[in-house]
Structure formats: structure tokens, C-alpha cells
Design an enzyme around this catalytic site. Structure first.
Site, PDB file in Angstrom:
ATOM      1  CD  GLU A  49      -2.719   1.117   2.579  1.00 14.81           C
ATOM      2  OE1 GLU A  49      -3.370   2.141   2.867  1.00 14.81           O
ATOM      3  OE2 GLU A  49      -2.709   0.089   3.284  1.00 14.81           O
ATOM      4  CG  ASP A  60      -3.656   8.870   7.310  1.00 13.50           C
ATOM      5  OD1 ASP A  60      -3.773   7.649   7.501  1.00 13.50           O
ATOM      6  OD2 ASP A  60      -3.740   9.397   6.187  1.00 13.50           O
TER       7      ASP A  60
END
Length: 271
Positions: A49, A60
């Protein structure tokens, strides 16, 4: 068969799950992130990824936020990300690559152009965090036309009704966000994962990758056993950050992260 489907089928025949390590493109610079990307398969990455740096990565935590900022300061653009994937594909034709990011840069690039260029570079799937199924028509016609999988996110508080909506048009695999929070903060327990996965599997045959909060080899082993894959992101970024000097890569940067991937891969392969 797509690279993603082929890889999960191969792992199923081996009786084990996958390790999906994460790297942020151009963190701390293009050459270092490319070197790390190239080293990941040999270290045990089954799929990879790649984060597309964005200035406001809302899903995040601080660790990946800092990585995104380092990447942006190093000049990261979507063009750089796709160039990195294309360069990787010159020597690796089999390891699936998934790009993870947010809609804003793709919208600026042009969704149709982006999907076309991503497929040409050798990308296999997209995780676009802030595009819900109801707005998937922004990308879906272009991902379908270019053979890209759309990997959908589900969470512990996703209802069965909502899951049916999320599954519409999903392909490749599902990404189970194992905590109700941002990346790199807390971790789900084995009991919580054991309770959640049967509800998902009752509605789909797609592989399920478990991410958010997977930090240790033991957690990766558990996640890849209960699900079909373990995604490790913040832990690897934290390790990378410890090797930097004044924000720049050192000779320890790539080897140190690769050693951690090897330890994670050994644990996953032991399941």
C-alpha cells in the site's frame, strides 16, 4: 484475473494470510521511498500500500501526517507517485500495488486521467478514504474502464444495512478499519476481531484486510489469521522516522524498515 485476486488466491492455496506493508511516497525523498518499495517484496510483502501525500489526511494520525508532510516537502505529486510505481514495475510484475489517499489531489489531476495513468503505471487498486459509496460515480466508471479495484473501508460501527451499501461495487478486498479512530493510535483486541469478522464474511466472499493499530508481529499474525491480511502502516513509518537525521534519510533508513518487514512477514507466515 487481477494481480490482487491472483495473490489472494495463491495465499489461500498456501493456507495463510497476507502482509500488506505501507509506505508514504517520497518520504523522506523519492529515491529512498523507491528503494524501500523495491525491497519490500523480497522482505515478505505480499501486497503493498502506497500513501499519496496530502496536506489534510483526515483519517491519519500524527505519524502518517508527518510522513505526508515530509513527502510534500520533498516535492511529492501524483505524477511522482505514478512514476515510482512504473519504475517498480520494470522489475516486479506480480506484487499488487494499492494507492491510498484522498479525493482532492485526484480531482485536481482529473479522475479519468488519473485512473488511466494509474493503470498504465501498474497500479492495481485504490483506497480513497473520503469517497463514500454514494459518491463513487466520481471514480467508478474510470476504475472499471481501466481495470482498477476499488477497495472499500468498513469499521466496527458499520451496520449490516450499511455494509450492504458499502459492498456495492467493491472489488479486490475489503479494508476493515479495526478501531473507531485515526491511524496509529489504539489497537483492536483479538476478541473484537473474532466478533467482527463473521458478520462481514456473512455478506461477502471478498478477502478482508485488517488495518489501523496493527503494530507488532504478534498483532500481524493474529490479524492475518482472523482476516485475510494484516496492514501495517504507522509502525513502519515510526521506524523510518527514527533513522532520519534532520529529516533526511541515512544509510540505516531502508535496511531498518526492511528488517521490521521481515519480522512481520515471518510472523504472518507462521500462522
Amino acid at each position: 484475473m487481477s494481480r490482487i485476486a491472483a495473490r489472494f488466491a495463491a495465499l489461500k492455496s498456501q493456507g495463510r494470510g497476507a502482509l500488506i506493508p505501507y509506505l508514504e511516497a517520497c518520504d523522506p525523498d523519492y529515491d529512498t521511498s523507491l528503494a524501500l518499495l523495491r525491497a519490500m517484496p523480497e522482505a515478505g510483502a505480499d501486497l503493498i500500500e502506497i500513501g499519496m501525500p496530502f496536506s489534510d489526511p483526515s483519517a491519519d494520525g500524527p505519524t502518517i501526517q508527518a510522513a505526508a508532510l515530509r513527502g510534500l516537502k520533498a516535492g511529492a505529486t501524483l505524477g511522482h507517485v505514478l512514476k515510482m510505481v512504473a519504475t517498480f514495475r520494470e522489475t516486479d510484475h506480480d506484487t499488487p500495488i494499492i494507492l491510498m489517499g484522498y479525493l482532492n489531489p485526484i480531482d485536481s489531476y482529473g479522475p479519468e486521467r488519473f485512473c488511466r495513468d494509474a493503470a498504465k503505471a501498474g497500479v492495481d487498486g485504490l483506497i480513497i478514504v473520503d469517497v463514500p459509496p454514494e459518491e463513487a460515480d466520481l471514480l467508478a466508471p474510470h476504475t472499471t474502464a481501466n481495470g482498477l479495484d476499488i477497495i472499500r473501508l468498513i469499521a466496527p460501527n458499520t451496520t449490516e444495512e450499511r455494509l450492504r451499501t458499502v459492498l456495492t461495487g467493491a472489488s479486490g478486498f475489503l479494508y476493515y478499519v479495526s478501531i473507531t479512530g485515526i491511524t496509529g493510535t489504539t489497537s483492536a483486541t483479538e476478541a473484537q476481531l473474532n466478533a467482527a469478522l463473521p458478520k462481514i464474511r456473512a455478506q461477502t466472499d471478498l478477502p478482508v484486510a485488517i488495518g489501523f493499530g496493527i503494530t507488532t508481529p504478534e498483532q500481524a499474525r493474529t490479524a492475518s489469521r482472523i482476516g485475510n491480511a494484516a496492514v501495517v502502516a504507522s509502525a513502519l513509518i515510526k521506524t523510518l522516522a527514527t533513522t532520519l537525521e534532520n529529516g533526511r534519510a541515512t544509510e540505516r533508513t531502508v535496511p531498518t524498515v526492511v528488517d521490521e518487514i521481515r519480522a512481520l512477514a515471518a510472523a504472518v507466515r507462521a500462522t
